[in-house]
Design a protein around this motif. Structure first.
Motif, PDB file in Angstrom:
ATOM      1  N   SER A 159       0.620  -1.431  -0.111  1.00  0.00           N
ATOM      2  CA  SER A 159      -0.032  -0.419  -0.174  1.00  0.00           C
ATOM      3  C   SER A 159       0.582   1.262   0.330  1.00  0.00           C
ATOM      4  O   SER A 159       1.549   1.183   0.980  1.00  0.00           O
ATOM      5  CB  SER A 159      -0.634   0.160   1.509  1.00  0.00           C
ATOM      6  N   ALA A 160       0.632   1.884  -0.959  1.00  0.00           N
ATOM      7  CA  ALA A 160       1.064   3.075  -1.219  1.00  0.00           C
ATOM      8  C   ALA A 160       0.769   4.329  -0.120  1.00  0.00           C
ATOM      9  O   ALA A 160       1.969   4.797   0.491  1.00  0.00           O
ATOM     10  CB  ALA A 160       1.164   4.038  -2.443  1.00  0.00           C
ATOM     11  N   GLY A 161      -0.275   4.785   0.333  1.00  0.00           N
ATOM     12  CA  GLY A 161      -1.032   5.140   2.079  1.00  0.00           C
ATOM     13  C   GLY A 161      -0.772   4.636   3.022  1.00  0.00           C
ATOM     14  O   GLY A 161      -0.824   3.648   3.577  1.00  0.00           O
ATOM     15  N   ARG A 162      -1.019   5.632   4.137  1.00  0.00           N
ATOM     16  CA  ARG A 162      -0.903   5.090   5.322  1.00  0.00           C
ATOM     17  C   ARG A 162      -2.077   4.613   5.707  1.00  0.00           C
ATOM     18  O   ARG A 162      -1.776   3.110   5.802  1.00  0.00           O
ATOM     19  CB  ARG A 162      -0.306   6.053   6.383  1.00  0.00           C
ATOM     20  N   GLY A 163      -3.360   4.600   4.857  1.00  0.00           N
ATOM     21  CA  GLY A 163      -4.296   4.077   5.451  1.00  0.00           C
ATOM     22  C   GLY A 163      -4.377   3.226   6.577  1.00  0.00           C
ATOM     23  O   GLY A 163      -4.105   3.607   7.388  1.00  0.00           O
ATOM     24  N   HIS A 164      -4.862   1.440   6.367  1.00  0.00           N
ATOM     25  CA  HIS A 164      -5.047   1.282   7.833  1.00  0.00           C
ATOM     26  C   HIS A 164      -3.538  -0.421   8.209  1.00  0.00           C
ATOM     27  O   HIS A 164      -3.582  -1.152   8.712  1.00  0.00           O
ATOM     28  CB  HIS A 164      -6.681   0.005   7.589  1.00  0.00           C
ATOM     29  N   SER A 165      -2.459   0.505   7.702  1.00  0.00           N
ATOM     30  CA  SER A 165      -1.342  -0.404   7.138  1.00  0.00           C
ATOM     31  C   SER A 165      -0.614  -0.312   8.997  1.00  0.00           C
ATOM     32  O   SER A 165      -0.795   0.475   9.343  1.00  0.00           O
ATOM     33  CB  SER A 165       0.273   0.148   6.503  1.00  0.00           C
ATOM     34  N   GLU A 166       0.015  -1.816   8.553  1.00  0.00           N
ATOM     35  CA  GLU A 166       0.125  -1.999   9.544  1.00  0.00           C
ATOM     36  C   GLU A 166       1.989  -2.582  10.025  1.00  0.00           C
ATOM     37  O   GLU A 166       2.443  -3.223   9.049  1.00  0.00           O
ATOM     38  CB  GLU A 166      -0.069  -2.839  10.901  1.00  0.00           C
ATOM     39  N   LEU A 167       2.894  -1.821  10.770  1.00  0.00           N
ATOM     40  CA  LEU A 167       4.087  -2.051  11.325  1.00  0.00           C
ATOM     41  C   LEU A 167       4.023  -2.873  12.381  1.00  0.00           C
ATOM     42  O   LEU A 167       4.299  -2.674  13.586  1.00  0.00           O
ATOM     43  CB  LEU A 167       4.988  -0.987  11.560  1.00  0.00           C
ATOM     44  N   PHE A 168       5.086  -4.144  11.578  1.00  0.00           N
ATOM     45  CA  PHE A 168       5.018  -5.599  12.895  1.00  0.00           C
ATOM     46  C   PHE A 168       6.347  -5.732  13.545  1.00  0.00           C
ATOM     47  O   PHE A 168       7.065  -5.524  12.289  1.00  0.00           O
ATOM     48  CB  PHE A 168       4.201  -6.796  12.891  1.00  0.00           C
ATOM     49  N   TYR A 170       3.043   4.485   9.001  1.00  0.00           N
ATOM     50  CA  TYR A 170       1.620   3.276   9.104  1.00  0.00           C
ATOM     51  C   TYR A 170       0.678   3.924  10.145  1.00  0.00           C
ATOM     52  O   TYR A 170       0.527   4.632  11.119  1.00  0.00           O
ATOM     53  CB  TYR A 170       2.863   1.896   9.890  1.00  0.00           C
ATOM     54  N   GLU A 171      -0.531   3.473   9.886  1.00  0.00           N
ATOM     55  CA  GLU A 171      -1.027   3.711  11.023  1.00  0.00           C
ATOM     56  C   GLU A 171      -1.582   2.693  12.443  1.00  0.00           C
ATOM     57  O   GLU A 171      -1.401   3.440  13.893  1.00  0.00           O
ATOM     58  CB  GLU A 171      -3.327   3.092  10.438  1.00  0.00           C
ATOM     59  N   ARG A 172      -0.746   1.827  12.425  1.00  0.00           N
ATOM     60  CA  ARG A 172      -0.340   1.340  13.917  1.00  0.00           C
ATOM     61  C   ARG A 172       0.568   0.641  14.222  1.00  0.00           C
ATOM     62  O   ARG A 172       1.702   0.090  12.879  1.00  0.00           O
ATOM     63  CB  ARG A 172      -1.558  -0.011  14.092  1.00  0.00           C
ATOM     64  N   VAL A 173       1.640   0.956  14.764  1.00  0.00           N
ATOM     65  CA  VAL A 173       2.667  -0.222  15.833  1.00  0.00           C
ATOM     66  C   VAL A 173       2.350  -1.422  16.572  1.00  0.00           C
ATOM     67  O   VAL A 173       2.112  -0.917  17.303  1.00  0.00           O
ATOM     68  CB  VAL A 173       3.988   1.043  15.953  1.00  0.00           C
ATOM     69  N   ILE A 174       2.641  -2.386  15.766  1.00  0.00           N
ATOM     70  CA  ILE A 174       2.637  -3.104  17.040  1.00  0.00           C
ATOM     71  C   ILE A 174       3.520  -4.575  17.568  1.00  0.00           C
ATOM     72  O   ILE A 174       4.895  -4.875  16.285  1.00  0.00           O
ATOM     73  CB  ILE A 174       1.237  -4.299  16.260  1.00  0.00           C
ATOM     74  N   LEU A 175       4.585  -4.647  18.973  1.00  0.00           N
ATOM     75  CA  LEU A 175       5.417  -5.382  19.194  1.00  0.00           C
ATOM     76  C   LEU A 175       4.970  -6.406  18.623  1.00  0.00           C
ATOM     77  O   LEU A 175       3.818  -6.986  19.853  1.00  0.00           O
ATOM     78  CB  LEU A 175       5.394  -4.561  20.441  1.00  0.00           C
ATOM     79  N   LEU A 176       5.513  -7.515  18.709  1.00  0.00           N
ATOM     80  CA  LEU A 176       5.571  -9.119  18.279  1.00  0.00           C
ATOM     81  C   LEU A 176       6.161  -9.246  18.940  1.00  0.00           C
ATOM     82  O   LEU A 176       7.558  -9.704  18.335  1.00  0.00           O
ATOM     83  CB  LEU A 176       4.617  -9.218  17.371  1.00  0.00           C
ATOM     84  N   ALA A 177       7.286 -10.253  19.823  1.00  0.00           N
ATOM     85  CA  ALA A 177       7.429 -10.986  20.574  1.00  0.00           C
ATOM     86  C   ALA A 177       7.181 -12.411  21.441  1.00  0.00           C
ATOM     87  O   ALA A 177       5.650 -12.037  20.994  1.00  0.00           O
ATOM     88  CB  ALA A 177       8.811 -10.650  22.275  1.00  0.00           C
ATOM     89  N   ASP A 178       8.023 -13.137  21.419  1.00  0.00           N
ATOM     90  CA  ASP A 178       8.030 -14.237  22.047  1.00  0.00           C
ATOM     91  C   ASP A 178       6.714 -14.364  23.310  1.00  0.00           C
ATOM     92  O   ASP A 178       6.823 -13.823  23.808  1.00  0.00           O
ATOM     93  CB  ASP A 178       8.971 -15.549  21.752  1.00  0.00           C
TER      94      ASP A 178
END
Length: 637
Positions: A415-424, A492-500
């Motif tokens: 996706s080029a725009g921020r929209g509903h994008s998410e960074l894990f 990004y719309e959301r920044v999501i922390l993903l760990a064990d």
């Protein structure tokens, strides 16, 4: 689903009466129905007792948290709420105060020179939101009692037989569970507020009886905010660069007390109060404090020609490392909203500014050895800030919108725009590989990190920006860092922390949260930071598969299952050993995943916990662990 209609007439207009507006929209009066709103009920009643003490009518306040953990009693030895009949209504003054919004004795300024409550809303709002409230008043040798439920009287004002010594008000209330999801008070939160009250009003004895934990304490501090400053510095594990604090005591129509020290900490920490009410969001008095402090320091530098060649002293350099308590008392405070977390009085800024500038400049001139340590601290800060600025600009150049400048490890979304994008932000290359294969690449981006990131709690900004993993995060997000952060530029719309889901994963998540809290707090305030909750266990029972995030969830699944079917339990060693489809189904898919939104209910408490758990002082962590040792059922080692 509501059905739209074209009819709109007088019949559709609802006029709420009495205390109905409070019960209908509690957030307008106490800020919400979560933990902060629940405890705000206590503060409203406590502040009324403090107002009596502040104006010389009470010397002692007692707060009791009863054994059920849901009932509070606040008692003072003040004058007692009036009980005689109100001329207009024919009801007792006590009933008016507790059942009518905007009714009280603080509007005309005759009975209270300064007070925290001026709107006549607090006590009646507490009554409206209580399942049960009892008011006991002692006045003129008599004792009176009146009971309420959900803001409505359960009977008339009752006068007890006999003669009673002393005077005062005692309010006992239990929050209404139909309003609040949880009605259990936090004993430590109440204790902390009471201790602060005793610091701000040094002539008042404050007693606390915690029946839940069978503890009793009395708070009384003759040195007032000077003692408070020492406690805050100790809590923050910040080493002072000078022993004697700067203090300001100005008594007039507007009483002002200030205590501050410069420390080796890399940030500024100010706790401000108006008429004893904590103003977590600051306001004009805080602005005046900072302005007056900067003017005094600049005047001292210029008068003594202390600015080194090639160095520019900024406001940030002056304030870095400052820990301060600012307590202002004014006759007519104008707070922003009923929760009173910000002062809006325009005249307060000039009052504090002028007083602060003159007093601090005089203190510096009269204490040359202390002044030298302050000057050295500020110059060192200016040099470090210049170096950090250069490093920050280097990182900022890499955050251009061009995808070619993004980190090589980043698997960006299409996706080029921020929209509903998410960074894990994912722990490790192995987990990152599974996440890259399992994600929806149209709007989900993956940034794997190598190992545990830098603990940024006590690190300088330069050291933070020199860290490769943090550089990659800042570059990927594209919104800057520190004072240069601009949420509008985030990619990004959301920044999501993903760990064990194990203890190592929790530690990595804590390190990342510390970074965002200290260096990108606007992202948390804007509601953009989340924590993913991956499963720790897979439980297969018959033909069904269940996922459990922890041992408690696993045990609940087993307890709910049929004993005829044998359960097969698999514990994941890490996200990297999950198949991409499994990771998608359990953790990445918006329809089935579980996300925790990172929010800050209590800024001061959050700051203390972060400093304790992530700071240099290991003894604070040791105390935290030992105090909670009995709560640990299973160790992950």
């Amino acid at each position: 689903m509501a059905t739209a209609t074209n009819s709109y007439s007088a019949a559709d207009i609802v006029a709420l009466e009495g205390l109905e507006p409070v019960r209908k929209r509690p957030g307008m009066y106490i800020g919400g129905v979560g933990s902060a709103g629940l405890h705000h009920l206590v503060w409203e009643i406590l502040d009324n007792s403090v107002d009596e003490a502040m104006n010389g009518h009470a010397s002692e306040i007692t707060v009791t948290l009863h054994k059920d953990g849901q009932t509070i009693t606040v008692s003072d030895n003040g004058r007692g709420i009036p009980v005689d009949k109100h001329a207009k209504t024919g009801k007792s003054a006590l009933e008016i105060v507790l059942t009518v919004l905007h009714a009280g004795g603080k509007f005309e300024g005759k009975n209270y020179k300064t007070s925290g409550g001026l709107h006549g809303v607090g006590a009646s709002a507490v009554n409206a939101l209580s399942k049960h409230l009892v008011a006991v008043i002692r006045r003129d040798g008599n004792q009176y009692k009146m009971e309420f439920s959900q803001g409505k009287p359960l009977g008339k004002l009752q006068k007890a037989k006999g003669t009673f010594r002393g005077s005062g008000t005692t309010i006992t209330f239990t929050p209404d569970p139909t309003i609040f999801p949880r009605t259990e008070f936090n004993p430590d939160t109440i204790r902390s507020r009471l201790e602060v009250t005793s610091f701000l009003h040094r002539a008042v004895k404050v007693n606390y009886s915690d029946e839940v934990n069978n503890k009793k304490e009395t708070f009384f501090h003759e040195n007032g905010i000077v003692d408070y400053l020492g406690k805050v510095i100790e809590e923050r594990h910040a080493r002072s660069i000078h022993e004697v604090p700067f203090t300001l005591h100005k008594n007039a129509d507007e009483r002002l007390e200030v205590a501050l020290k410069w420390t080796e900490s890399t940030d500024e920490h100010v706790r401000s109060y108006v008429n004893g009410i904590p103003t977590a969001s600051g306001g004009t008095h805080e602005n005046g404090f900072r302005s007056g402090m900067s003017k005094a320091i600049r005047n001292y530098f210029e008068t003594h020609s202390l600015i080194p060649r090639g160095i520019k002293i900024s406001h940030e350099d002056i304030r870095e490392g400052v820990v301060a308590i600012v307590s202002l008392f004014v006759p007519e405070p104008q707070f922003q909203g009923q929760t009173k977390d910000r002062l809006n009085n325009s005249e307060a800024q000039s009052i504090v500014d002028n007083a602060m500038r003159a007093a601090l400049e005089q203190w510096l001139n009269n204490n040359t050895s202390l002044a030298e340590s302050v000057v050295a601290r500020i110059i060192a800060s200016a040099r470090a800030r210049a170096a950090s600025r250069a490093a920050s600009e280097s990182v900022s150049r890499k955050t251009a919108t061009s995808r070619a400048m993004l980190p090589g490890k980043l698997s960006d979304c299409l996706s080029a725009g921020r929209g509903h994008s998410e960074l894990f932000i994912v722990e490790g290359d192995s987990a990152g590989g599974s996440a890259k294969q399992g994600r929806d690449r149209h709007y989900q981006a993956i940034l794997p990190l190598r190992g545990k990131v830098l603990n940024t709690e006590n690190a300088t900004l330069k050291k933070v920006l020199d860290n490769k993993e943090i550089q990659d995060m800042v570059t990927a997000l594209g919104c800057g860092i520190g004072k240069d952060l601009n949420v509008a530029r985030i990619r990004y719309e959301r920044v999501i922390l993903l760990a064990d889901a194990d203890s190592d994963g929790h530690h990595i998540t804590t390190l990342l949260l510390t970074f965002f809290y200290r260096h990108m707090p606007a992202l948390i305030a804007d509601g953009r930071v989340f924590i993913a909750v991956p499963p720790l266990y897979r439980v297969d029972i018959g033909k069904e598969t269940f996922w459990a995030a922890d041992e408690a969830a696993r045990d609940q699944i087993l307890a709910n299952s049929s004993k005829r079917d044998k359960a097969e339990i698999t514990r994941f060693k890490g996200l990297g050993e999950m198949m991409p489809k499994t990771l998608w189904d359990t953790t990445l898919n918006p329809a089935t995943r579980r996300l925790l939104k990172v929010e800050i209910d209590d800024q001061l408490e959050t700051d203390r916990v972060v400093a304790d758990l992530m700071g240099r002082d290991a003894s604070a962590r040791f105390r935290f662990i030992m105090d909670r040792a009995e709560e640990a059922e299973e160790l992950d080692v």
